[in-house]
Structures are given as structure tokens and as C-alpha cells.
Design a protein around this motif. Sequence first.
Motif, mmCIF file in Angstrom:
data_model
loop_
_atom_site.group_PDB
_atom_site.id
_atom_site.type_symbol
_atom_site.label_atom_id
_atom_site.label_comp_id
_atom_site.label_asym_id
_atom_site.label_seq_id
_atom_site.Cartn_x
_atom_site.Cartn_y
_atom_site.Cartn_z
ATOM 1 N N ARG A 1 0.825 -1.209 0.000
ATOM 2 C CA ARG A 1 0.000 0.000 0.000
ATOM 3 C C ARG A 1 0.861 1.262 0.000
ATOM 4 O O ARG A 1 0.652 2.175 -0.794
ATOM 5 N N TYR A 2 1.851 1.314 0.891
ATOM 6 C CA TYR A 2 2.691 2.507 0.975
ATOM 7 C C TYR A 2 3.559 2.687 -0.273
ATOM 8 O O TYR A 2 3.831 3.814 -0.688
ATOM 9 N N GLU A 3 3.959 1.595 -0.876
ATOM 10 C CA GLU A 3 4.835 1.679 -2.048
ATOM 11 C C GLU A 3 4.166 2.418 -3.207
ATOM 12 O O GLU A 3 4.845 3.019 -4.040
ATOM 13 N N GLN A 4 2.848 2.395 -3.242
ATOM 14 C CA GLN A 4 2.116 3.090 -4.303
ATOM 15 C C GLN A 4 2.336 4.596 -4.268
ATOM 16 O O GLN A 4 2.153 5.277 -5.273
ATOM 17 N N GLU A 5 2.741 5.127 -3.116
ATOM 18 C CA GLU A 5 3.004 6.565 -3.005
ATOM 19 C C GLU A 5 4.384 6.960 -3.516
ATOM 20 O O GLU A 5 4.651 8.143 -3.718
ATOM 21 N N SER B 1 12.293 10.611 7.623
ATOM 22 C CA SER B 1 12.861 9.558 6.778
ATOM 23 C C SER B 1 14.164 9.039 7.376
ATOM 24 O O SER B 1 14.393 7.819 7.440
ATOM 25 N N ALA B 2 15.028 9.938 7.820
ATOM 26 C CA ALA B 2 16.301 9.520 8.422
ATOM 27 C C ALA B 2 16.060 8.654 9.657
ATOM 28 O O ALA B 2 16.727 7.632 9.853
ATOM 29 N N VAL C 1 8.467 3.092 4.096
ATOM 30 C CA VAL C 1 7.859 4.281 4.718
ATOM 31 C C VAL C 1 8.865 5.418 4.880
ATOM 32 O O VAL C 1 8.461 6.582 4.962
ATOM 33 N N ALA C 2 10.155 5.117 4.892
ATOM 34 C CA ALA C 2 11.156 6.190 4.864
ATOM 35 C C ALA C 2 11.037 6.959 3.554
ATOM 36 O O ALA C 2 11.144 8.188 3.516
ATOM 37 N N ARG C 3 10.797 6.242 2.475
ATOM 38 C CA ARG C 3 10.598 6.899 1.178
ATOM 39 C C ARG C 3 9.285 7.682 1.170
ATOM 40 O O ARG C 3 9.222 8.797 0.646
ATOM 41 N N GLY D 1 7.795 16.428 0.523
ATOM 42 C CA GLY D 1 8.222 17.122 -0.696
ATOM 43 C C GLY D 1 9.728 17.115 -0.846
ATOM 44 O O GLY D 1 10.307 18.002 -1.482
ATOM 45 N N THR D 2 10.375 16.108 -0.274
ATOM 46 C CA THR D 2 11.836 15.990 -0.299
ATOM 47 C C THR D 2 12.220 14.767 -1.124
ATOM 48 O O THR D 2 11.638 13.694 -0.969
ATOM 49 N N ALA D 3 13.206 14.931 -1.977
ATOM 50 C CA ALA D 3 13.659 13.802 -2.794
ATOM 51 C C ALA D 3 14.456 12.821 -1.942
ATOM 52 O O ALA D 3 15.125 13.208 -0.979
ATOM 53 N N ASP D 4 14.369 11.535 -2.315
ATOM 54 C CA ASP D 4 15.266 10.555 -1.707
ATOM 55 C C ASP D 4 16.707 10.929 -2.036
ATOM 56 O O ASP D 4 16.981 11.532 -3.077
ATOM 57 N N VAL D 5 17.616 10.565 -1.160
ATOM 58 C CA VAL D 5 19.039 10.786 -1.410
ATOM 59 C C VAL D 5 19.559 9.555 -2.140
ATOM 60 O O VAL D 5 19.697 8.489 -1.553
#
Length: 195
Positions: A98-102, A118-119, A162-164, A171-175
Motif C-alpha cells: 500500500r505505501y509503495e504506491q506513493e 525519513s532519516a 515508509v522512509a521513502r 516534498g523531499t527527494a530521496d538521497v
Amino acid sequence: MKIYTRTGDEGKTGVIGGRVSKDDIRVEAYGTVDEVNAFVGEAIVRLDPAIHADLLQDLTEIQHELFDAGGDLAQAGKNRRYRVTAEMVTRLEALIDRYEQECPPLERFILPGGSPLSAALHVCRVLTRRAERLVVSLCREQETNVEVRRYLNRLSDFFFTVARVANVRAGTADVEYKRGVRVFHTDKKKDQGTT
């Protein structure tokens, strides 16, 4: 009741069914699960309930499940009553899906970071991996609930996902790890059956 008992001053601690050395693999395993639980609490206080009501509910439930997992791992006696079940693993898989869909498509390895939440969730992920390694060792040496091992394996995947999500919602990109090639991609032509 006093918090201190002095019964552990000689390097032994109580488990369900006896006493063992404080550095016994069983104690290391459930102690590390307790560390994970503490850092889940740290992640919870970082989230905004207005944005992450679903995540707050799921992380709170996970804290209870981690307490159950620690209890299962602490059982060294003959009459074991385990609480972690295969159904809990299946529930985590559904949450991950479910969360991966976001999340945007994953193309590169992700470094821990982005938003503070996220960290914090990445810290939960790596501690869960450590707990899983210890439970693998415990399962090899002593009898215990193997469902805890499966649960921890899936839980680390949950924390990664969920960190992603936390970054997406902030509104922050993954590193992304930039020194390697793209490793997670699909060949759209191949997927569509064309050459």
C-alpha cells in the motif's frame, strides 16, 4: 517496587525459563529488538499526525508487535507460548504494498536521509536488520520462534518503504547513491513485448 534489584550485578539476567549471561545470544537478540522499538518511538515523535495519521497508527501497532517479538525471544523454558505469527508478516506485506504506491519508481540505491522523519525510519531499518541477523544466529543455536525472524525481515522492508513515503509527503527527494549505475529499472520495451 524498586527499579533496581541488584540481581544482575554478576552479569546474569532472567529470561522466561531461567537465568543466562547478559551477553547470551538470546539476550542480544531481544535487546536489539528493544532498541528497534525505542527508535520507532523516536520516529513517532518526529511525525506530524495530521500528515501521517496512517503511519502513526501502523508504527504504534508495530511497537506492540516488537514487544511481543522480544517476549518470544526471551522464552528459554519448555512451555513456550509465542505471539508473533505468520499473519503478522502477511499484514506487513500488505502495508508495504500500500505505501509503495506513493513512491516514485526506484532506480538507484537510496542513502539514509532526506527529511528528519525519513532519516529516523532508516535508523529503524538498519537496527531491524541487525536484530534479524542476531535472530538468525539464535535460531541456529537455540529453539525460538522462527516467525520472529520472518517478521523482522519484512519489517526492515516496511521501514525502507515508509522512509521513502516520509520524503514524498515532505516534498523531499530521496538521497540517491550516485556513484553506481541504475540498478532498479524495467525494460519498458521488453515489458510491453516489443523488441
